[in-house]
Design an enzyme around this catalytic site. Structure first.
Site: not given
Length: 358
Positions: A125-127
């Site tokens: 998720i995301c970074t």
């Protein structure tokens, strides 16, 4: 000494929940850490048994993990539990150090990732995508991350095909999402992939989020504030959703908003991130999935009701979108969806009955 949860074993009747292990790293975002627990913690089978089991682990022995807020979280499991995972999820964190700066794993992170079974599905998720990238798991693959980090990710890992416009990328055994709330879209997608649209839609309703968000993350990139007097295309979208079974022309949608086709198409893409044609096809695919799972309609009837016209046309669109034929999709997901929704309805009737008698 940490207690390692045993691998989930089937019950006498064969039920075995799918184990999701969430890897919590220092500097994590509490919101993103909670997404897998919320989404995967909801689905139940016809007997009310969980379809998933969600565990949280650290790269260290059980203990506190720092967040980006003014509190820590106590993580009950060490990296050993990764060896028992069916799915591993890596949320975003703000203290990746050499992973973020040079694309290099720390020893403890490399050790933790090395415990993941080769058969496990892995998602970020995301970074959190930086962790998968530094481990070399994304080389030669398509992936995404928060739009603000996409250019940097591409620079640091040139072997990855970074797509900055989408909410998530499903590359089979590895999935990546855009930033923050896109983690909800990703987790709902995995539930949908595992158990069908009806089960995922039920989870979405109970989470008070849409089962699908139109378009990609390009629509969230900061741009000049639009004139508040400008018309929106939302009315045309609502109008189209009510008549997916009918032929819908682009000019008809544009006329609903009193726009030219050119202006409507531009405004539509600005608001949703996709063209009107792409949006309509997606809505019809989702309608077809729902009907295949929850009704006795023939494939020809589903094709007409979803707006594809013919079974051949629907088959081609489902094959492109899902990789399966309508018949195969129904065989895979229909029975499970019916049992889950029936069990949910029975439980709700029981709650209402209990409230009345009390």
């Amino acid at each position: 000494m940490p207690v390692i949860p045993p691998e989930p074993s089937p019950s006498p009747d064969g039920h075995r929940p799918h184990r999701v292990v969430v890897l919590a790293l220092d500097g994590l975002l509490p919101f993103e850490l909670g997404i897998p627990h919320r989404i995967f913690g909801r689905p139940r089978d016809e007997r009310g048994r969980p379809l998933y089991e969600v565990l949280t682990c650290s790269v260290r022995p059980p203990g506190p993990v720092r967040t980006d807020a003014d509190f820590t979280v106590h993580v009950p499991h060490g990296p050993e539990v990764l060896a028992t995972a069916d799915t591993v999820i890596v949320p975003a964190c703000y203290e990746l150090g050499p992973v973020f700066e040079r694309g290099e794993l720390t020893d403890e992170l490399a050790d933790a990732l090395g415990r993941i079974p080769p058969t496990a599905r892995i998602a970020s998720i995301c970074t959190g995508v930086y962790v998968l990238a530094a481990a070399g798991r994304l080389d030669g693959r398509r992936a995404t991350t928060h739009w603000a980090d996409a250019e940097r990710l591409q620079r640091l890992f040139p072997k990855i095909d970074v797509d900055p416009d989408v909410l998530f990328v499903d590359d089979g055994d590895i999935l990546t999402s855009a930033g923050v709330a896109a983690g909800i879209d990703l987790c709902l997608h995995m539930v949908r992939r595992d158990h069908g649209a009806a089960v995922a839609n039920d989870v979405a309703r109970r989470t008070v989020v849409p089962p699908h968000r139109d378009g990609g993350q390009a629509q969230y990139i900061q741009r000049p504030v639009p004139d508040p007097q400008q018309a929106s295309t939302s009315g045309a979208r609502a109008w189209a959703l009510g008549r997916l079974h009918e032929p819908i022309q682009l000019r008809d949608m544009a006329e609903r908003e009193s726009m030219s086709v050119r202006t409507f198409t531009r405004r539509f893409r600005e608001e949703t991130g996709v063209s009107p044609g792409q949006w309509l096809t997606r809505q019809r695919v989702e309608r077809a999935r729902y009907l295949l799972e929850t009704t006795e309609l023939t494939v020809d009837q589903v094709a007409r009701d979803a707006g594809f016209g013919t079974a051949q046309s629907m088959r081609a669109h489902l094959q492109t979108a899902l990789g399966v034929t309508p018949t195969a999709y129904r065989r895979t997901f229909r029975a499970g969806a019916e049992r889950t929704l029936d069990a949910r309805a029975d439980a709700e009737r029981g709650v209402r009955a209990g409230a009345v008698t009390v």
